[in-house]
Each structure stands twice: as C-alpha cells, then as structure tokens.
Scaffold this motif. Structure first.
Motif: not given
Length: 418
Positions: A78-79, A82, A86, A106, A110, A113-114, A117, A163
């Motif tokens: 996940y990091i 992200s 970015q 946003q 999100t 990003t999921r 991940t 979350e």
C-alpha cells in the motif's frame, strides 16, 4: 499528567475512537501469529536471525515476516502504491487534475491506490513465495499461487483495517499499523540486551550509554521533525462589497524535513536488492557483488548517504511545487515583504527550500547511519534502533497526539499537550 488523562476521559467520542483503535491493534497482532498454509515457518525464521536487512523488514511487520504469517508483507504494498501514485501525479495530467478536485478527486485516487496495492501485493507475494520455495512443504505452482493469494489477502485486510482506523479511530490508520509493528518489537530488543548482560558480552555501562544515545536521538528527531522555516507574508487590503479583507500578516511554514522518511525507504530498498539476490542465488560472482553491498560496508555506506541526499531533494521537489505556492500568494493578494510577486517570490522560496532541504538530507543521513554507530560504540548488536523506525515512531506519535489534542479542544476542554 493525571489531569490531562482526566480531560481525555471526559470526551465520550474520543474514548470510543481510542477503544476502536486499540481493538484494531489486537486484530493486527493476532493476525501476525496466523501462519500461511503449507510453509515450514522454522526454516524461514532462521533467515531472520542474522541481523541483516531482512531482519529490518521483519521489524516493520511486527515479526509477521519471520513467522511468515498472513500479514508477512505488512502494509508495504500500500505504501509503495501510494508513493508511485504521488510520483505519477507529476507526469500524468489526469491524476494531477483529480488531486485538485477535492473530496471526489480524492475518492478516485484512493480507488486507484487500492487497485495498485492489490497488483503490487500479488507481484511481491509471488516473488516471496518463489524465493522461499525451499521452505514450502510441497513446492509447486499451486502451492506458490495459494501462498501468494493468502499474503495478498492479508495485505488487503490490513489496508482495510488502516482505513477503518482513519475513519472511526484516532490518527492515520496506515501509519499506526506500522507504528504498532515497530513498537511490538521493543520487548524482543530488551530481551536481547538482557541476554548480552547475562552472557557477560556487555556491562551496565554499555546499557547506560545505549540509553543515553537513544534519548538524545529521540530529542534530536523530534526537534528536526517539528522544525520549520517561517517565511513572513503580508496580505494587501482589498474591498469586496462593503467589507474589507486582508491587511494582516502571516507566514509560510517550510518544513526542514519535508520528505519525511521516504528517502531512507527508497535508498534502503535499492541497496537491499543485490543483498537479497545474493541470499537466494547460489552463484559465486553474484555473492561477491552482494558482499560489496553488505550492510555497513564502505561502499554500501557511501552509496546509502548519496542516495538519501538525492532522494531527499527529489521527493521534496515532487511533493511541494514552489511555483504553485508563489502563484497562490499572488492570487490571494499576498506578498513577501521586499519582493515582487511572481518569479522573484518563487526564486526566493526556491533558494530557502534548497538550503533547508540540505539540512534535512544531512539529518536523514545521520539518523540512517546511527544503528551502525550505536553498535560500534556500545557493542550491542542485533538491536535495531534508529533510521526509518525511529522517524516513523516519532512522527506518528506526534501526529496522533496533535489529533487527540484537537479533538479535546473541540469539546471545550483543556488540552493535554503543554
């Protein structure tokens, strides 16, 4: 201190948030003890007892990696997703536009990003399962796929827990999960120190020196993490209808350590690659090259510092757009005393940011090298203290305390931070 805790207990909403966060921590810690099916965990645990970089990764996962549990990958995918997103916002106009659309934008970021991940987690899980195939009871394609799916599911579940903590608990959920994993390893570190004392390898003076250095490092990290350069800003008066706006003074807070812990993560991840390959590939020249990059070697230390310096400047340039800051000042009638709006303002802010970023980069380099220094000065090996772990723990603790403080003050109670 007791009165501060009493103020906290008076806010029922805050009590519920804290209890919910603690309950999620219990779920996280319970999951670190659920093993992945079809794996010989004792063989894997032997790889993490040599104090190498795999041991560092195990600390971030709260011991889940050495146990090869369902949370072995922790929240790392996940990091990574992200950070990649970015960075892509700088070069992909659609992502940049979403970032400017407020709440709706946003939500889209999100969701991306999921998905990222899941993809990164599955790729990483496949690599881990294949690299550790000697510890699989019945190695084969089906077993590797089963392990990869299990590890990916564990990461997705941790993402969901993070979350939920962010929405219903206190603080940033993802950061708190990493925080809980690091803090959970403190008893093991204290046990190692106790065993050294029992064996006579170190004495009480070594332990005292270790404690003094640890406290000094924590104070140093807090000071730099909180450090900002205040650039004064004056807003011109303007009349809108019958009301007058502006005419007040403010400042732009430029953080000394704008990049946070990201440069250390980037640098350590790159330098970890040849060492990891050397552990799983039995080829002479590969193992020789991996030895050059061994943790603490002259080449590794030099490259580590240079990469931290580079990534600090790189990530700072990506995360804060000086031109946008100058344009927003001009748009709202603000100016820095003695400077014209526009390019002179952006050049001035860029010079300031370049100088304080150098201080932040040197700070990150010192913190990243402190584990080696502590081991050399105290003789205590195998207890990782410093670098990424310390920055994360201090940063998350400060942010969570600020959020709790704001929740208390919103209810018209006296805060707990002096």
């Amino acid at each position: 201190m007791l009165s501060a805790l009493a103020n906290l207990s008076q806010v029922s909403e805050l009590r519920r948030k804290i209890l919910f966060t603690l309950a999620m921590f219990v779920v996280f810690r319970a999951g670190t003890h659920i093993p992945v099916p079809g794996v010989n965990a004792s063989m894997i645990e032997q790889l993490f007892n040599s104090g190498n970089l795999l041991g560092l990764l195990d600390m971030f996962s709260g011991g889940a990696l050495s146990k090869f549990s369902v949370f072995a990958m922790s929240i790392t995918p996940y990091i990574n997703a992200s950070i990649i997103l970015q960075l892509l916002k700088v070069v992909v106009p659609t992502l940049e536009q979403w970032g400017k659309e407020g709440v709706e934008g946003q939500k889209k970021l999100t969701k991306v990003t999921r998905y990222g991940t899941v993809v990164l987690g599955f790729i990483q899980a496949l690599g881990m399962a294949y690299g550790l195939r000697m510890a699989i009871n019945n190695p084969g394609i089906f077993s590797i796929l089963l392990i990869a799916i299990t590890l990916t599911a564990g990461t997705v579940f941790l993402m969901w827990i993070g979350e939920q903590i962010t929405a219903k608990g206190v603080g940033n959920g993802i950061s708190l999960i990493i925080f809980a994993g690091i803090v959970s390893r403190i008893p093991d570190g204290l046990n190692v120190i106790y065993q050294y004392l029992q064996a006579g390898t170190i004495n009480a003076l070594n332990v005292l020196l270790f404690a003094v250095i640890a406290v000094a490092m924590i104070v140093f990290v807090i000071a730099i993490t909180q450090g900002i350069r205040k650039v004064p800003v004056q807003y011109a008066k303007r009349v809108v209808g019958r009301k007058m706006y502006g005419g007040h003074s403010s400042y732009i807070p430029l953080k000394v350590n704008q990049a946070g812990v990201i440069p250390i993560i980037f640098a350590s991840s790159i330098l970890m690659f040849p060492v990891t390959i050397g552990q799983f590939v039995d080829v002479a020249w590969i193992k020789t090259v991996a030895g050059w990059f061994a943790w603490g070697s002259p080449l590794q230390t030099t490259l580590y510092v240079l990469m931290i310096l580079f990534f600090t400047y790189f990530y700072t340039a990506v995360s804060i757009n000086i031109n946008d800051v100058a344009d927003n000042l001009k748009k709202y009638g603000g100016f820095i005393p003695g400077l014209r709006p526009g390019k002179p303002t952006s050049d001035y802010l860029d010079r300031i940011m370049t100088r304080i970023t150098l201080a932040g980069a040197i700070f990150l380099s010192l913190i990243a090298l402190m584990p080696n220094v502590i081991g050399w000065m105290t003789g205590i090996e195998g207890v990782y203290f410093g670098g990424t772990a310390l920055l994360i723990v201090v940063g998350v603790a400060l942010d969570t305390m600020k959020q709790i403080e704001s929740l208390v003050l919103m209810r018209h109670y006296q805060g707990f931070m002096k």
